[in-house]
Write a protein that holds these residues in place. Structure first.
Motif, PDB file in Angstrom:
ATOM      1  N   ASN A  50       0.826  -1.210   0.000  1.00 26.72           N
ATOM      2  CA  ASN A  50       0.000   0.000   0.000  1.00 26.72           C
ATOM      3  C   ASN A  50       0.862   1.264   0.000  1.00 26.72           C
ATOM      4  O   ASN A  50       0.513   2.261  -0.651  1.00 26.72           O
ATOM      5  CB  ASN A  50      -0.978   0.006   1.168  1.00 26.72           C
ATOM      6  CG  ASN A  50      -2.352  -0.467   0.745  1.00 26.72           C
ATOM      7  OD1 ASN A  50      -2.855  -0.086  -0.306  1.00 26.72           O
ATOM      8  ND2 ASN A  50      -2.958  -1.312   1.570  1.00 26.72           N
ATOM      9  N   ASP A 108      -5.269   0.979  -0.810  1.00 29.29           N
ATOM     10  CA  ASP A 108      -5.584   2.282  -0.232  1.00 29.29           C
ATOM     11  C   ASP A 108      -5.313   3.387  -1.251  1.00 29.29           C
ATOM     12  O   ASP A 108      -4.172   3.765  -1.479  1.00 29.29           O
ATOM     13  CB  ASP A 108      -4.751   2.506   1.029  1.00 29.29           C
ATOM     14  CG  ASP A 108      -5.166   3.733   1.813  1.00 29.29           C
ATOM     15  OD1 ASP A 108      -5.962   4.543   1.290  1.00 29.29           O
ATOM     16  OD2 ASP A 108      -4.679   3.885   2.949  1.00 29.29           O
ATOM     17  N   ALA A 110      -6.855   6.357  -0.891  1.00 24.60           N
ATOM     18  CA  ALA A 110      -7.355   7.559  -0.221  1.00 24.60           C
ATOM     19  C   ALA A 110      -6.482   8.763  -0.536  1.00 24.60           C
ATOM     20  O   ALA A 110      -5.309   8.809  -0.151  1.00 24.60           O
ATOM     21  CB  ALA A 110      -7.423   7.340   1.288  1.00 24.60           C
ATOM     22  N   PRO A 111      -7.048   9.777  -1.226  1.00 25.51           N
ATOM     23  CA  PRO A 111      -6.233  10.939  -1.601  1.00 25.51           C
ATOM     24  C   PRO A 111      -5.778  11.770  -0.419  1.00 25.51           C
ATOM     25  O   PRO A 111      -4.718  12.392  -0.486  1.00 25.51           O
ATOM     26  CB  PRO A 111      -7.155  11.749  -2.517  1.00 25.51           C
ATOM     27  CG  PRO A 111      -8.508  11.210  -2.335  1.00 25.51           C
ATOM     28  CD  PRO A 111      -8.399   9.847  -1.740  1.00 25.51           C
ATOM     29  N   ASP A 112      -6.523  11.749   0.683  1.00 31.99           N
ATOM     30  CA  ASP A 112      -6.151  12.595   1.822  1.00 31.99           C
ATOM     31  C   ASP A 112      -4.894  12.111   2.535  1.00 31.99           C
ATOM     32  O   ASP A 112      -4.272  12.876   3.266  1.00 31.99           O
ATOM     33  CB  ASP A 112      -7.324  12.737   2.795  1.00 31.99           C
ATOM     34  CG  ASP A 112      -7.835  11.416   3.331  1.00 31.99           C
ATOM     35  OD1 ASP A 112      -7.703  10.390   2.623  1.00 31.99           O
ATOM     36  OD2 ASP A 112      -8.378  11.400   4.447  1.00 31.99           O
ATOM     37  N   THR A 113      -4.473  10.873   2.330  1.00 35.92           N
ATOM     38  CA  THR A 113      -3.252  10.366   2.978  1.00 35.92           C
ATOM     39  C   THR A 113      -2.179   9.945   1.974  1.00 35.92           C
ATOM     40  O   THR A 113      -1.151   9.408   2.366  1.00 35.92           O
ATOM     41  CB  THR A 113      -3.581   9.160   3.892  1.00 35.92           C
ATOM     42  OG1 THR A 113      -4.121   8.106   3.086  1.00 35.92           O
ATOM     43  CG2 THR A 113      -4.552   9.549   4.989  1.00 35.92           C
ATOM     44  N   LEU A 114      -2.425  10.194   0.708  1.00 35.03           N
ATOM     45  CA  LEU A 114      -1.520   9.740  -0.342  1.00 35.03           C
ATOM     46  C   LEU A 114      -0.086  10.242  -0.147  1.00 35.03           C
ATOM     47  O   LEU A 114       0.854   9.455  -0.144  1.00 35.03           O
ATOM     48  CB  LEU A 114      -2.054  10.207  -1.696  1.00 35.03           C
ATOM     49  CG  LEU A 114      -1.769   9.364  -2.907  1.00 35.03           C
ATOM     50  CD1 LEU A 114      -2.185   7.925  -2.711  1.00 35.03           C
ATOM     51  CD2 LEU A 114      -2.457   9.955  -4.119  1.00 35.03           C
TER      52      LEU A 114
END
Length: 184
Positions: A50, A108, A110-114
């Motif tokens: 990930n 994963d 998820a753009p907010d934690t990329l």
């Protein structure tokens, strides 16, 4: 001429444990190819994959930005190469996501934690040479990250290891191409 004698059908110390084979094959059928002996490493491998997925996605975004914003006399050829790299990085992301699913994990996206999960940085350079250099640095980070992942996974998951070795070869090629572009 010497003739080689055939190996005995059950060479000493080279027999499979048939009971363990059947037990592994019949327990937890809902996990597909993930057998109990492998499952002890699965969560760590999925986490590594990930993080690599996040890195590849950030690289796609960086390459695409640079492709569309490159300007200058040599920019058309360099921009075209950057788009090729973006496409190849997207293919790497797809391989990683598919393998995560095969291992029973969830990719994963998820753009907010990329960015926090990526090993490489995003770059907003506007100078063509700075763009190429930023991508070369990112490729060198990817090369080192994949080398470390391959060493960590070792023989715990041969399928993932082979996949990562293929991606590593691509990343090394990208780094060489970018190094050559810096000389342009």
């Amino acid at each position: 001429m010497n003739k080689l004698s055939p190996l005995p059908s059950h060479a000493a110390g080279m027999e499979l444990d048939e009971t363990a084979l059947k037990a592994a094959a019949t327990s937890h059928l809902d996990e597909g190819a993930v057998t109990p002996a492998f499952s002890q490493h699965r969560d760590d491998i999925v986490r590594l994959l990930n993080d690599a997925l996040a890195t590849e996605l950030v690289c796609v975004l960086r390459y695409k930005r640079h492709h569309f914003t490159a300007h200058g006399m040599t920019s058309p050829a360099i921009a075209a190469e950057l788009m090729v790299h973006a496409t190849e990085e997207a293919a790497h992301a797809d391989l990683l996501a598919r393998r995560i699913v095969q291992l029973g994990g969830k990719p994963d996206f998820a753009p907010d934690t990329l960015l926090a999960r990526s090993h490489a940085d995003y770059d907003t350079s506007s100078d063509l040479q700075a763009m190429v250099k930023a991508n070369l640095v990112a490729e060198r980070i990817a090369v080192e990250a994949y080398r470390q992942m391959i060493a960590l996974i070792g023989d715990k998951d041969p399928t993932t290891k082979r996949m990562l070795e293929g991606i590593l070869a691509d990343e090394e090629e990208h780094a060489d191409e970018l190094k050559d572009l810096l000389g342009t």
